[in-house]
Design a protein around this motif. Structure first.
Motif, PDB file in Angstrom:
ATOM      1  N   ASP A   1       0.792  -1.080   0.094  1.00  0.00           N
ATOM      2  CA  ASP A   1      -0.111  -0.084   0.100  1.00  0.00           C
ATOM      3  C   ASP A   1       0.681   1.301  -0.052  1.00  0.00           C
ATOM      4  N   ARG A   2       1.834   1.192   0.877  1.00  0.00           N
ATOM      5  CA  ARG A   2       2.890   2.393   0.806  1.00  0.00           C
ATOM      6  C   ARG A   2       3.636   2.646  -0.480  1.00  0.00           C
ATOM      7  N   TYR A   3       4.038   1.637  -1.079  1.00  0.00           N
ATOM      8  CA  TYR A   3       4.569   1.595  -2.537  1.00  0.00           C
ATOM      9  C   TYR A   3       3.575   2.101  -3.613  1.00  0.00           C
ATOM     10  N   ARG A   4       2.320   1.667  -3.507  1.00  0.00           N
ATOM     11  CA  ARG A   4       1.394   2.125  -4.206  1.00  0.00           C
ATOM     12  C   ARG A   4       1.091   3.574  -4.225  1.00  0.00           C
ATOM     13  N   ARG A   5       0.830   4.053  -3.135  1.00  0.00           N
ATOM     14  CA  ARG A   5       0.761   5.513  -2.790  1.00  0.00           C
ATOM     15  C   ARG A   5       1.837   6.296  -3.442  1.00  0.00           C
ATOM     16  N   PHE A   6       2.969   5.893  -2.830  1.00  0.00           N
ATOM     17  CA  PHE A   6       4.176   6.875  -3.141  1.00  0.00           C
ATOM     18  C   PHE A   6       4.325   6.745  -4.838  1.00  0.00           C
ATOM     19  N   GLY A   7       4.218   5.474  -5.297  1.00  0.00           N
ATOM     20  CA  GLY A   7       4.412   5.400  -6.710  1.00  0.00           C
ATOM     21  C   GLY A   7       3.284   6.167  -7.410  1.00  0.00           C
ATOM     22  N   GLU A   8       2.163   6.196  -7.395  1.00  0.00           N
ATOM     23  CA  GLU A   8       0.957   7.066  -8.091  1.00  0.00           C
ATOM     24  C   GLU A   8       1.382   8.457  -7.760  1.00  0.00           C
ATOM     25  N   ALA A   9       1.807   8.653  -6.692  1.00  0.00           N
ATOM     26  CA  ALA A   9       1.921  10.108  -6.570  1.00  0.00           C
ATOM     27  C   ALA A   9       3.210  10.726  -7.188  1.00  0.00           C
ATOM     28  N   ALA A  10       4.164   9.924  -7.446  1.00  0.00           N
ATOM     29  CA  ALA A  10       5.345  10.314  -8.322  1.00  0.00           C
ATOM     30  C   ALA A  10       5.159  10.388  -9.556  1.00  0.00           C
ATOM     31  N   LEU A  11       4.277   9.523  -9.994  1.00  0.00           N
ATOM     32  CA  LEU A  11       3.839   9.390 -11.447  1.00  0.00           C
ATOM     33  C   LEU A  11       2.916  10.702 -11.914  1.00  0.00           C
ATOM     34  N   ALA A  12       2.099  10.917 -10.749  1.00  0.00           N
ATOM     35  CA  ALA A  12       1.028  11.915 -10.971  1.00  0.00           C
ATOM     36  C   ALA A  12       1.679  13.484 -11.095  1.00  0.00           C
ATOM     37  N   ASP A  13       2.973  13.518 -10.262  1.00  0.00           N
ATOM     38  CA  ASP A  13       3.798  14.813 -10.225  1.00  0.00           C
ATOM     39  C   ASP A  13       4.609  14.549 -11.520  1.00  0.00           C
ATOM     40  N   GLY A  14       4.951  13.772 -12.204  1.00  0.00           N
ATOM     41  CA  GLY A  14       5.792  13.785 -13.167  1.00  0.00           C
ATOM     42  C   GLY A  14       7.247  13.087 -12.965  1.00  0.00           C
ATOM     43  N   LEU A  15       7.753  12.308 -13.567  1.00  0.00           N
ATOM     44  CA  LEU A  15       9.072  11.600 -13.387  1.00  0.00           C
ATOM     45  C   LEU A  15      10.099  12.150 -14.405  1.00  0.00           C
ATOM     46  N   PRO A  16      11.111  12.376 -13.783  1.00  0.00           N
ATOM     47  CA  PRO A  16      12.362  12.923 -14.600  1.00  0.00           C
ATOM     48  C   PRO A  16      12.758  12.091 -15.883  1.00  0.00           C
ATOM     49  N   PRO A  17      12.863  12.959 -16.792  1.00  0.00           N
ATOM     50  CA  PRO A  17      13.248  11.989 -18.007  1.00  0.00           C
ATOM     51  C   PRO A  17      14.100  11.037 -17.973  1.00  0.00           C
ATOM     52  N   PRO A  18      13.989   9.723 -18.308  1.00  0.00           N
ATOM     53  CA  PRO A  18      14.873   8.742 -18.323  1.00  0.00           C
ATOM     54  C   PRO A  18      15.805   9.026 -19.474  1.00  0.00           C
ATOM     55  N   PRO A  19      16.981   8.161 -18.988  1.00  0.00           N
ATOM     56  CA  PRO A  19      18.410   8.489 -19.994  1.00  0.00           C
ATOM     57  C   PRO A  19      18.029   7.879 -21.217  1.00  0.00           C
ATOM     58  N   ASP A  20      18.589   8.351 -22.417  1.00  0.00           N
ATOM     59  CA  ASP A  20      18.219   7.853 -23.724  1.00  0.00           C
ATOM     60  C   ASP A  20      18.458   6.520 -23.893  1.00  0.00           C
ATOM     61  N   ASP A  21      19.543   5.774 -23.132  1.00  0.00           N
ATOM     62  CA  ASP A  21      19.646   4.233 -23.058  1.00  0.00           C
ATOM     63  C   ASP A  21      19.809   3.892 -21.845  1.00  0.00           C
ATOM     64  N   ALA A  22      18.411   3.566 -20.938  1.00  0.00           N
ATOM     65  CA  ALA A  22      18.520   3.212 -19.677  1.00  0.00           C
ATOM     66  C   ALA A  22      19.331   1.881 -19.447  1.00  0.00           C
ATOM     67  N   ALA A  23      19.170   0.984 -20.259  1.00  0.00           N
ATOM     68  CA  ALA A  23      20.068  -0.342 -20.062  1.00  0.00           C
ATOM     69  C   ALA A  23      21.462   0.147 -19.857  1.00  0.00           C
ATOM     70  N   ALA A  24      22.110   0.955 -20.566  1.00  0.00           N
ATOM     71  CA  ALA A  24      23.484   1.310 -20.603  1.00  0.00           C
ATOM     72  C   ALA A  24      23.703   2.097 -19.201  1.00  0.00           C
ATOM     73  N   GLN A  25      22.729   2.905 -18.855  1.00  0.00           N
ATOM     74  CA  GLN A  25      22.807   3.613 -17.794  1.00  0.00           C
ATOM     75  C   GLN A  25      22.963   2.963 -16.503  1.00  0.00           C
ATOM     76  N   TRP A  26      22.087   1.752 -16.463  1.00  0.00           N
ATOM     77  CA  TRP A  26      22.220   0.670 -15.465  1.00  0.00           C
ATOM     78  C   TRP A  26      23.489   0.027 -15.406  1.00  0.00           C
ATOM     79  N   ARG A  27      23.952  -0.388 -16.615  1.00  0.00           N
ATOM     80  CA  ARG A  27      25.549  -1.042 -16.553  1.00  0.00           C
ATOM     81  C   ARG A  27      26.385  -0.249 -15.922  1.00  0.00           C
ATOM     82  N   ARG A  28      26.336   1.202 -16.231  1.00  0.00           N
ATOM     83  CA  ARG A  28      27.344   2.026 -15.597  1.00  0.00           C
ATOM     84  C   ARG A  28      27.225   2.180 -14.273  1.00  0.00           C
ATOM     85  N   LEU A  29      26.028   2.130 -13.742  1.00  0.00           N
ATOM     86  CA  LEU A  29      25.610   2.155 -12.085  1.00  0.00           C
ATOM     87  C   LEU A  29      26.113   0.948 -11.607  1.00  0.00           C
TER      88      LEU A  29
END
Length: 292
Positions: free
Chosen positions: A198-226
């Motif tokens: 329930d907590r993660y659903r509330r926080f996730g829906e609020a974050a989506l409603a506020d608008g997320l930062p734009p993801p990197p052009d290549d998210a898979a490559a960013q995760w590999r770097r991280l």
């Protein structure tokens, strides 16, 4: 104007916590009278009713590192490889605390972070148990409110088209667990969301409603770097902790045994030479799957 998510974060940070943890936070801040700005309590102990025998986890947020340490090598170490981590005891409880400046805490909760270690933790529940003043409290809330959007933005391209916000959280935590050396067993990342959906659903829906930062052009490559940087940083921080953390190698063994069900025993020579001991322990832990 506060966002839906920042309102949820502010309420969660101000929710009640164990009074002994709150007293410990105040005592910890008192150790840094010229620098302490906020103390946050996080981790699995938040869910525990009995704290005796457990290792509590805190973040101490300071104005800057010279104010915290003076002209010390510790200030340089904290700036170059944040955070510094130290042990702490108060009224029969034991803890470890990580030190970050307000600027680093803000940056490391945001998409500008070059590793996952801070935003992956503060996307989860935490408590703000002490703040120097209202401005310090506001800055802590604003920093923590960046953590969930950072995780969800990076997770969305990796979620295999899943539309459910809980699946998005699970995809994000699964990726973060691959970006650090972790002692927890496989599947631990999924249990984070399952513990309080329930907590993660509330926080996730609020974050989506506020608008997320734009993801990197290549998210898979960013995760590999991280992931590459996260594993490297884990080793470097382990080496650094052998100098800054009293009994650090024993704490490392305790944490791994607790989470992975192993029976690692530290030898006297490893305590005498903790840096060498920690580094020689690492290949064994990796081969055995005790950390990933």
């Amino acid at each position: 104007m506060p966002s839906r998510l920042s309102d949820l974060v502010a309420a969660e940070l101000s929710a009640p916590a164990d009074p002994r943890a709150a007293a410990m936070a105040g005592a910890l801040a008192a150790q840094y009278p010229q620098a302490a700005r906020a103390v946050l309590f996080y981790g699995s102990c938040l869910r525990e009713a009995h704290l005796d025998g457990l290792m509590l986890d805190f973040y101490l947020i300071v104005s800057d590192y010279p104010a915290a340490y003076g002209k010390s090598w510790l200030a340089r170490a904290n700036r170059l490889i944040p955070p510094n981590v130290f042990p702490f005891e108060h009224q029969g409880l034991i803890a470890k605390y990580a030190v970050l400046s307000e600027a680093d805490f803000t940056r490391l909760n945001s998409p500008a972070a070059d590793n996952v270690s801070v935003w992956a933790r503060f996307a989860q529940p935490s408590r703000l148990l002490w703040a120097a003043d209202d401005l310090a409290r506001q800055r802590a809330v604003a920093a923590v409110a960046q953590a969930a959007p950072t995780l969800l933005s990076l997770a969305r391209p990796m979620a295999d088209g899943e539309g459910d916000v809980l699946a998005l959280w699970q995809a994000g935590f699964a990726q973060t667990y691959s970006a650090e050396l972790r002692a927890e067993r496989k599947g631990r990342s999924l249990s984070i969301v399952d513990a309080d959906p329930d907590r993660y659903r509330r926080f996730g829906e609020a974050a989506l409603a506020d608008g997320l930062p734009p993801p990197p052009d290549d998210a898979a490559a960013q995760w590999r770097r991280l992931q590459r940087r996260g594993k490297w940083l884990s080793v470097v921080r382990l080496a650094k902790a052998s100098f800054t953390y009293a009994g650090g190698i024993d704490y490392l063994a305790w944490k791994i045994n607790r989470h992975a069900g192993t029976q690692i025993a530290i030898r006297p020579w490893q305590r005498r030479w903790p840096l060498i001991g920690a580094l020689t322990l690492l290949p064994r832990l990796l081969r055995g799957g005790a950390i990933r």
